[in-house]
Motif scaffolding. Structure first.
Motif, PDB file in Angstrom:
ATOM      1  N   PRO A 187       2.942  76.160  77.685  1.00 26.79           N
ATOM      2  CA  PRO A 187       4.377  75.844  77.735  1.00 26.79           C
ATOM      3  C   PRO A 187       5.009  75.594  76.361  1.00 26.79           C
ATOM      4  O   PRO A 187       6.210  75.780  76.192  1.00 26.79           O
ATOM      5  N   ASP A 188       4.196  75.169  75.378  1.00 28.16           N
ATOM      6  CA  ASP A 188       4.724  74.869  74.052  1.00 28.16           C
ATOM      7  C   ASP A 188       3.583  74.861  73.044  1.00 28.16           C
ATOM      8  O   ASP A 188       2.402  74.909  73.411  1.00 28.16           O
ATOM      9  N   LEU A 189       3.923  74.784  71.778  1.00 26.42           N
ATOM     10  CA  LEU A 189       2.912  74.816  70.722  1.00 26.42           C
ATOM     11  C   LEU A 189       1.934  73.634  70.768  1.00 26.42           C
ATOM     12  O   LEU A 189       0.732  73.834  70.568  1.00 26.42           O
ATOM     13  N   PRO A 190       2.388  72.407  71.038  1.00 28.11           N
ATOM     14  CA  PRO A 190       1.426  71.293  71.081  1.00 28.11           C
ATOM     15  C   PRO A 190       0.364  71.433  72.182  1.00 28.11           C
ATOM     16  O   PRO A 190      -0.682  70.806  72.113  1.00 28.11           O
ATOM     17  N   SER A 191       0.612  72.266  73.179  1.00 27.33           N
ATOM     18  CA  SER A 191      -0.333  72.458  74.277  1.00 27.33           C
ATOM     19  C   SER A 191      -1.482  73.408  73.938  1.00 27.33           C
ATOM     20  O   SER A 191      -2.437  73.511  74.700  1.00 27.33           O
ATOM     21  N   LEU A 192      -1.391  74.100  72.812  1.00 29.59           N
ATOM     22  CA  LEU A 192      -2.434  75.058  72.438  1.00 29.59           C
ATOM     23  C   LEU A 192      -3.753  74.349  72.171  1.00 29.59           C
ATOM     24  O   LEU A 192      -3.761  73.210  71.715  1.00 29.59           O
ATOM     25  N   PRO A 193      -4.878  75.031  72.415  1.00 25.73           N
ATOM     26  CA  PRO A 193      -6.180  74.401  72.173  1.00 25.73           C
ATOM     27  C   PRO A 193      -6.539  74.267  70.691  1.00 25.73           C
ATOM     28  O   PRO A 193      -7.507  73.581  70.351  1.00 25.73           O
ATOM     29  N   GLU A 194      -5.792  74.909  69.810  1.00 28.51           N
ATOM     30  CA  GLU A 194      -6.010  74.790  68.371  1.00 28.51           C
ATOM     31  C   GLU A 194      -4.675  75.027  67.658  1.00 28.51           C
ATOM     32  O   GLU A 194      -3.743  75.559  68.233  1.00 28.51           O
ATOM     33  N   VAL A 195      -4.628  74.638  66.410  1.00 28.72           N
ATOM     34  CA  VAL A 195      -3.450  74.923  65.593  1.00 28.72           C
ATOM     35  C   VAL A 195      -3.595  76.370  65.097  1.00 28.72           C
ATOM     36  O   VAL A 195      -4.571  76.688  64.416  1.00 28.72           O
ATOM     37  N   PRO A 196      -2.662  77.227  65.453  1.00 31.95           N
ATOM     38  CA  PRO A 196      -2.783  78.626  65.035  1.00 31.95           C
ATOM     39  C   PRO A 196      -2.493  78.798  63.537  1.00 31.95           C
ATOM     40  O   PRO A 196      -1.739  78.033  62.953  1.00 31.95           O
ATOM     41  N   ASP A 197      -3.114  79.814  62.962  1.00 33.35           N
ATOM     42  CA  ASP A 197      -2.865  80.133  61.557  1.00 33.35           C
ATOM     43  C   ASP A 197      -1.485  80.755  61.369  1.00 33.35           C
ATOM     44  O   ASP A 197      -0.845  80.561  60.340  1.00 33.35           O
ATOM     45  N   ILE A 198      -1.045  81.532  62.358  1.00 31.95           N
ATOM     46  CA  ILE A 198       0.270  82.175  62.312  1.00 31.95           C
ATOM     47  C   ILE A 198       0.968  81.918  63.641  1.00 31.95           C
ATOM     48  O   ILE A 198       0.378  82.132  64.707  1.00 31.95           O
ATOM     49  N   VAL A 199       2.215  81.493  63.579  1.00 25.45           N
ATOM     50  CA  VAL A 199       3.056  81.384  64.770  1.00 25.45           C
ATOM     51  C   VAL A 199       4.068  82.515  64.691  1.00 25.45           C
ATOM     52  O   VAL A 199       4.926  82.531  63.803  1.00 25.45           O
ATOM     53  N   VAL A 200       3.924  83.478  65.586  1.00 22.48           N
ATOM     54  CA  VAL A 200       4.821  84.629  65.651  1.00 22.48           C
ATOM     55  C   VAL A 200       5.956  84.273  66.601  1.00 22.48           C
ATOM     56  O   VAL A 200       5.714  83.750  67.695  1.00 22.48           O
ATOM     57  N   VAL A 201       7.192  84.558  66.193  1.00 25.16           N
ATOM     58  CA  VAL A 201       8.348  84.102  66.968  1.00 25.16           C
ATOM     59  C   VAL A 201       9.178  85.275  67.480  1.00 25.16           C
ATOM     60  O   VAL A 201       9.665  86.095  66.698  1.00 25.16           O
ATOM     61  N   PHE A 202       9.317  85.328  68.798  1.00 24.56           N
ATOM     62  CA  PHE A 202      10.210  86.268  69.476  1.00 24.56           C
ATOM     63  C   PHE A 202      11.307  85.454  70.157  1.00 24.56           C
ATOM     64  O   PHE A 202      11.317  85.291  71.368  1.00 24.56           O
ATOM     65  N   ARG A 203      12.185  84.907  69.363  1.00 22.75           N
ATOM     66  CA  ARG A 203      13.323  84.140  69.866  1.00 22.75           C
ATOM     67  C   ARG A 203      14.538  84.544  69.052  1.00 22.75           C
ATOM     68  O   ARG A 203      14.417  85.067  67.944  1.00 22.75           O
ATOM     69  N   ARG A 204      15.721  84.267  69.567  1.00 22.56           N
ATOM     70  CA  ARG A 204      16.937  84.630  68.825  1.00 22.56           C
ATOM     71  C   ARG A 204      17.052  83.796  67.558  1.00 22.56           C
ATOM     72  O   ARG A 204      16.462  82.720  67.444  1.00 22.56           O
ATOM     73  N   GLY A 205      17.802  84.307  66.603  1.00 19.54           N
ATOM     74  CA  GLY A 205      17.948  83.666  65.303  1.00 19.54           C
ATOM     75  C   GLY A 205      18.402  82.224  65.378  1.00 19.54           C
ATOM     76  O   GLY A 205      17.947  81.382  64.599  1.00 19.54           O
ATOM     77  N   SER A 206      19.271  81.910  66.323  1.00 20.70           N
ATOM     78  CA  SER A 206      19.778  80.541  66.439  1.00 20.70           C
ATOM     79  C   SER A 206      18.711  79.564  66.938  1.00 20.70           C
ATOM     80  O   SER A 206      18.853  78.351  66.778  1.00 20.70           O
ATOM     81  N   ASP A 207      17.629  80.070  67.529  1.00 21.19           N
ATOM     82  CA  ASP A 207      16.536  79.216  68.011  1.00 21.19           C
ATOM     83  C   ASP A 207      15.484  78.940  66.940  1.00 21.19           C
ATOM     84  O   ASP A 207      14.615  78.090  67.129  1.00 21.19           O
ATOM     85  N   ILE A 208      15.542  79.654  65.826  1.00 24.42           N
ATOM     86  CA  ILE A 208      14.503  79.556  64.808  1.00 24.42           C
ATOM     87  C   ILE A 208      14.377  78.142  64.214  1.00 24.42           C
ATOM     88  O   ILE A 208      13.260  77.663  64.028  1.00 24.42           O
TER      89      ILE A 208
END
Length: 166
Positions: free
Chosen positions: A74-95
């Motif tokens: 559901p969100d980044l804190p829920s991941l089992p590890e901290v990723p090396d790269i977070v790839v974003v597919f969201r609109r510019g205003s959400d960045i």
């Protein structure tokens, strides 16, 4: 935020050698805004990264249970590890809010996909120590550096004798 023309952009971001270094050093990638819809570019990129790289790929979408047969988070804190790269597919205003989330989990790099631009967010992220790549497709960059990219962005499947970039 008004969309800037390419000629009006002042923020540059990492050059090709730096992007290559980012991709080579990474072991894990989280895709924020991943979609279970095969017609979406995030689905295509996720498929490519799972099949053509050694990255551990995580999908982040609060509205999906699974993507490509893999658990969606559901969100980044829920991941089992901290990723090396977070790839974003969201609109510019959400960045900006995504960058805040990336900073909160202490991931080192945020990679905002092709066609998405928020210069203020990029400058803010860099000022907080993030490496920011913006308006570039991670699939295209990965394939380009690994010799499998046609001029139109398609995987050629062709093996080349060209010397790789170091």
């Amino acid at each position: 935020m008004a969309k800037l023309l390419h000629s009006q952009r002042t923020w540059i971001g990492p050059d090709a050698k730096a992007r290559l270094k980012i991709l080579r050093a990474a072991k894990s990638v989280a895709i924020v805004g991943a979609s279970p819809n095969p017609a979406r570019s995030s689905y295509f990129v996720g498929t490519y990264l799972r099949q053509s790289s050694d990255y551990r790929v995580y999908f982040v979408n609060p509205n999906a249970d699974t993507i490509l047969g893999q658990k969606a988070y559901p969100d980044l804190p829920s991941l089992p590890e901290v990723p090396d790269i977070v790839v974003v597919f969201r609109r510019g205003s959400d960045i900006p809010s995504v960058i805040d989330d990336v900073l909160a989990i202490r991931a080192p790099t945020v990679w905002v996909q092709l066609g998405i631009w928020n210069q203020d967010a990029a400058e803010y992220g860099e000022s907080k120590g993030l490496t920011v790549v913006m308006d570039r497709c991670i699939k295209i960059e990965h394939a380009r550096f690994n010799g499998g990219l046609h001029l139109l962005g398609f995987d050629t499947g062709q093996i080349t004798a060209r010397k790789t970039i170091r």
